[in-house]
Write a protein that holds these residues in place. Structure first.
Motif, PDB file in Angstrom:
ATOM      1  N   TYR A 412     -16.779  -8.691 -59.216  1.00  9.99           N
ATOM      2  CA  TYR A 412     -15.547  -9.325 -59.939  1.00  9.99           C
ATOM      3  C   TYR A 412     -16.440 -10.085 -61.247  1.00  9.99           C
ATOM      4  N   GLU A 413     -17.477 -10.261 -61.205  1.00  9.14           N
ATOM      5  CA  GLU A 413     -18.355 -10.570 -62.272  1.00  9.14           C
ATOM      6  C   GLU A 413     -18.747  -9.872 -63.516  1.00  9.14           C
ATOM      7  N   THR A 414     -19.222  -8.590 -62.769  1.00  9.89           N
ATOM      8  CA  THR A 414     -19.610  -7.805 -63.921  1.00  9.89           C
ATOM      9  C   THR A 414     -18.461  -6.665 -64.121  1.00  9.89           C
ATOM     10  N   GLY A 415     -17.451  -6.499 -63.451  1.00  9.03           N
ATOM     11  CA  GLY A 415     -16.703  -5.205 -63.576  1.00  9.03           C
ATOM     12  C   GLY A 415     -17.162  -3.768 -62.978  1.00  9.03           C
ATOM     13  N   GLU A 416     -18.183  -3.761 -62.669  1.00  6.97           N
ATOM     14  CA  GLU A 416     -18.897  -2.667 -62.194  1.00  6.97           C
ATOM     15  C   GLU A 416     -18.463  -2.320 -61.041  1.00  6.97           C
ATOM     16  N   PHE A 417     -17.921  -0.850 -60.689  1.00  7.04           N
ATOM     17  CA  PHE A 417     -17.268  -0.548 -59.452  1.00  7.04           C
ATOM     18  C   PHE A 417     -18.478  -0.228 -58.378  1.00  7.04           C
ATOM     19  N   THR A 418     -18.167  -0.804 -57.158  1.00  6.62           N
ATOM     20  CA  THR A 418     -18.878  -0.496 -56.048  1.00  6.62           C
ATOM     21  C   THR A 418     -18.846   0.573 -54.860  1.00  6.62           C
ATOM     22  N   TYR A 419     -17.249   0.805 -54.991  1.00  2.00           N
ATOM     23  CA  TYR A 419     -16.782   2.096 -54.505  1.00  2.00           C
ATOM     24  C   TYR A 419     -17.156   2.215 -52.987  1.00  2.00           C
ATOM     25  N   THR A 420     -16.937   0.879 -52.290  1.00  2.84           N
ATOM     26  CA  THR A 420     -17.183   0.650 -50.909  1.00  2.84           C
ATOM     27  C   THR A 420     -16.334   1.893 -49.993  1.00  2.84           C
ATOM     28  N   LEU A 421     -14.894   2.141 -50.385  1.00  2.00           N
ATOM     29  CA  LEU A 421     -14.198   3.053 -49.716  1.00  2.00           C
ATOM     30  C   LEU A 421     -14.578   4.699 -49.938  1.00  2.00           C
ATOM     31  N   MET A 422     -14.784   4.871 -51.167  1.00  2.00           N
ATOM     32  CA  MET A 422     -15.292   6.531 -51.451  1.00  2.00           C
ATOM     33  C   MET A 422     -16.351   6.523 -50.859  1.00  2.00           C
ATOM     34  N   SER A 423     -17.446   5.825 -50.963  1.00  2.00           N
ATOM     35  CA  SER A 423     -18.818   5.869 -50.307  1.00  2.00           C
ATOM     36  C   SER A 423     -18.684   6.182 -48.954  1.00  2.00           C
ATOM     37  N   ALA A 424     -17.882   5.236 -48.213  1.00  2.00           N
ATOM     38  CA  ALA A 424     -17.666   5.755 -46.705  1.00  2.00           C
ATOM     39  C   ALA A 424     -17.254   7.054 -46.556  1.00  2.00           C
ATOM     40  N   LEU A 425     -16.326   7.456 -47.339  1.00  2.00           N
ATOM     41  CA  LEU A 425     -15.423   8.663 -47.240  1.00  2.00           C
ATOM     42  C   LEU A 425     -16.413   9.828 -47.442  1.00  2.00           C
ATOM     43  N   ALA A 426     -17.318   9.779 -48.260  1.00  2.00           N
ATOM     44  CA  ALA A 426     -18.417  10.754 -48.713  1.00  2.00           C
ATOM     45  C   ALA A 426     -19.349  10.872 -47.597  1.00  2.00           C
ATOM     46  N   THR A 427     -19.634   9.569 -47.109  1.00  2.00           N
ATOM     47  CA  THR A 427     -20.717   9.756 -45.852  1.00  2.00           C
ATOM     48  C   THR A 427     -20.111  10.351 -44.629  1.00  2.00           C
ATOM     49  N   GLY A 428     -18.759   9.858 -44.275  1.00  2.00           N
ATOM     50  CA  GLY A 428     -18.036  10.423 -43.201  1.00  2.00           C
ATOM     51  C   GLY A 428     -17.540  11.875 -43.083  1.00  2.00           C
ATOM     52  N   LEU A 429     -17.516  12.461 -44.664  1.00  2.00           N
ATOM     53  CA  LEU A 429     -17.189  13.893 -44.410  1.00  2.00           C
ATOM     54  C   LEU A 429     -18.333  14.536 -44.500  1.00  2.00           C
ATOM     55  N   LYS A 430     -19.518  14.406 -44.966  1.00  2.00           N
ATOM     56  CA  LYS A 430     -20.891  14.881 -44.928  1.00  2.00           C
ATOM     57  C   LYS A 430     -21.087  14.936 -43.661  1.00  2.00           C
ATOM     58  N   GLY A 431     -20.961  13.984 -42.665  1.00  2.30           N
ATOM     59  CA  GLY A 431     -21.489  14.015 -41.180  1.00  2.30           C
ATOM     60  C   GLY A 431     -20.655  15.009 -40.716  1.00  2.30           C
ATOM     61  N   GLY A 432     -19.431  15.601 -40.960  1.00  4.43           N
ATOM     62  CA  GLY A 432     -18.325  16.115 -40.223  1.00  4.43           C
ATOM     63  C   GLY A 432     -17.706  15.477 -39.380  1.00  4.43           C
ATOM     64  N   GLY A 433     -18.121  14.178 -39.054  1.00  2.00           N
ATOM     65  CA  GLY A 433     -17.652  13.471 -38.014  1.00  2.00           C
ATOM     66  C   GLY A 433     -16.991  11.942 -38.270  1.00  2.00           C
ATOM     67  N   GLY A 434     -17.555  11.424 -39.269  1.00  2.00           N
ATOM     68  CA  GLY A 434     -17.312   9.973 -39.697  1.00  2.00           C
ATOM     69  C   GLY A 434     -18.331   9.232 -38.969  1.00  2.00           C
ATOM     70  N   ASN A 435     -18.188   7.889 -39.676  1.00  2.00           N
ATOM     71  CA  ASN A 435     -19.040   6.896 -38.998  1.00  2.00           C
ATOM     72  C   ASN A 435     -18.838   5.727 -38.333  1.00  2.00           C
ATOM     73  N   GLU A 436     -17.766   6.056 -37.432  1.00  2.00           N
ATOM     74  CA  GLU A 436     -16.908   4.871 -36.908  1.00  2.00           C
ATOM     75  C   GLU A 436     -17.999   4.355 -36.261  1.00  2.00           C
TER      76      GLU A 436
END
Ligand SMILES: *[C@@H]1O[C@H](CO)[C@@H](O)[C@H](O)[C@H]1NC(C)=O
Ligand SMILES: *[C@@H]1O[C@H](CO)[C@@H](O)[C@H](O)[C@H]1NC(C)=O
Ligand SMILES: CC(=O)N[C@H]1CO[C@H](CO)[C@@H](O)[C@@H]1O
Length: 476
Positions: A412-436
């Protein structure tokens, strides 16, 4: 020596079986919204903001483009579209796998116009010719058709430009069974004209009464992917929607007191049963939640679905009499909050393990002076995404896509996006399993690499566990 050989053998076996089990590459798709440039600061979103995440995106849908009522020529709608598209296709130099797709239509685009364009061989070929030119001119890799929906009934939509400027747009809807038959002819002609290398996808509906109007099985031979809109199972910005229910539950809610009995699993199961190949299914994940207004809930009662909401009356125009709570500060859509706006509001948080969805509640007014006490949210957070990514692996789907990139987390200070959700999705899809159940990275770490991480954690004081996905980007 023997131990060493055995150990090496073990590593080898472990590796090769992993490769075998998950040999299918699961892709991540993302919609870029050309209207998010108008979000108020710090949520303003332009293509430059994609930089931190673009390396993990396989296909980016530039949304939306329209076509002309009479000539059927494809047309860009925002003055900055040419510049934006150029910046986005430019990302291919840093991510050679990236496909940039022109997405045509969307929920504000009249269904009747698609119906008309598809209705004759002349109009279809006029559209396809113009589309082909557009794809070449702007170096798109293909097209995503977003017709909502074939055979739809006539409807009046309230389209909000500003609070004082809300237009009622009437849509005559589609025509059955012509739409179904014409759509099939259209996709055959489209594939024939664009060739086998072009990317073709369709945004397709999540509810059975709508997907039954498509010949999904036959059409599947001509498309690369179905972008299944497995969200908005319940919305709050329509007149009679007073009972809270999840936006995009992975599994059907068990509450039966007026809660819509649908889920992502119900839709995906239906698509598979209709004969759609699993590897052509992209599961849709919304990066926004729906809100209701429920003042003065007792104790922990907010931690469930099936609650009766009240009319807050803070939305504009026709939305004033709906049950949706006041729009988010940046996106200004009644009854809707972007994920980033929910985090900024700092609500109480609960994770519903039955549906794998997050519920949040404002017991008091937010510190940012916008979100009022009594605002109730349903949304998909990192925990939901971990579960969904695991599901995509289990069902061997083609992958998952998000709607849309402008709604993910930011500083919120810089307006830079940190992509919490998309990063989690990318990691989960790469593992073929998810990182629950992955470990929480937020604990202070002496490593210098993690300075960025700790800064990021500070932005998520209210939803701390969201920091770990941020670490994926900032602390490689
Ligand atoms: C609300 O109205 C819409 C049509 O306007 C209808 O499709 C929907 O089923 C209704 N929902 C409820 C909960 O009555
Ligand atoms: C919601 O309202 C209905 C109808 O007035 C009532 O039957 C139901 O018990 C209420 N539900 C809750 C959770 O208060
Ligand atoms: C299709 C398939 O076999 N997917 C598997 C990939 O690997 C994960 C575990 O790493 C399994 O949970 C999936 O079922």
């Amino acid at each position: 020596m023997k131990t060493l050989v055995a150990f090496i053998l073990f590593l080898y076996v472990c590796k090769s079986s992993q490769l075998q089990e998950n040999s299918t590459k699961r892709v991540m798709g993302a919609y870029f919204a050309n209207w998010a440039q108008y979000h108020t600061k710090p949520y303003t979103y332009t293509p430059e903001k994609l930089a931190p995440i673009i390396g993990k995106v396989d296909q980016l849908m530039y949304s939306f483009l329209y076509f002309d009522d009479n000539t059927y020529n494809v047309r860009l709608i925002e003055p900055k579209d040419p510049e934006f598209i150029k910046t986005i296709t430019g990302y291919k130099s840093s991510n050679p796998n990236l496909k940039v797709i022109a997405s045509i239509g969307g929920w504000n685009f009249p269904s009747a116009l698609f119906s008309k364009m598809m209705s004759s061989s002349e109009s279809r070929s006029a559209f396809i010719k113009s589309l082909k030119d557009t794809l070449e001119k702007y170096q798109f890799d293909g097209v995503d058709i977003d017709w909502e929906y074939p055979c739809s009934s006539p409807r009046t939509d309230y389209v909000k430009y500003t609070c004082a400027d809300i237009k009622d747009s009437h849509d005559a809807g589609g025509k059955c069974p012509d739409d179904t038959n014409n759509l099939l002819m259209f996709v055959k002609e489209l594939r024939q004209s664009l060739g086998s290398d072009a990317f073709i996808s369709f945004a397709s509906p999540g509810s059975k009464d709508k997907w039954e109007k498509w010949d999904l099985k036959t059409m599947s031979s001509y498309v690369d992917y179905w972008h299944v809109m497995t969200y908005d199972y319940t919305v709050s910005d329509i007149k009679n929607s007073s009972v809270t229910a999840p936006n995009a539950p992975l599994y059907t809610p068990t509450d039966t007191n007026g809660v819509v009995q649908w889920s992502i699993d119900y839709t995906i199961t239906g698509y598979l049963a209709a004969g759609v190949p699993a590897n052509k299914i992209m599961l849709g994940i919304p990066l926004y939640g729906h809100t209701w207004y429920i003042p003065n809930i007792k104790g922990d009662e907010w931690q469930s679905y099936g609650l009766n909401a009240s009319i807050q009356g803070d939305c504009c125009g026709s939305f004033k009499s709906t049950y949706g709570a006041l729009y988010g500060k940046g996106s200004q859509l009644c009854g809707t909050y972007m994920y980033s706006e929910i985090v900024a509001a700092g609500p109480l948080y609960y994770f519903d393990t039955k549906t794998k969805t997050a519920i949040a509640y404002m017991a008091k007014d937010s510190q940012d002076g916008w979100t009022k006490a009594g605002t109730w949210f349903t949304y998909n957070d990192k925990n939901s995404i971990d579960a969904i990514a695991k599901y995509v692996g289990e069902k061997n789907l083609g992958g998952a896509f998000i709607f849309d990139t402008s709604e993910d987390s930011l500083s919120y200070e810089t307006g830079e996006f940190t992509y919490t959700l998309m990063s989690a999705l990318a990691t989960g899809l790469k593992g073929g399993g998810g990182n629950e159940g992955q470990k929480n990275f937020c604990a202070p770490s002496p490593s210098s690499q993690c300075n960025v991480c700790q800064k990021c954690c500070k932005n998520y004081l209210t939803i701390q566990r969201d920091c770990d996905a941020c670490v994926v980007i900032n602390c490689p």
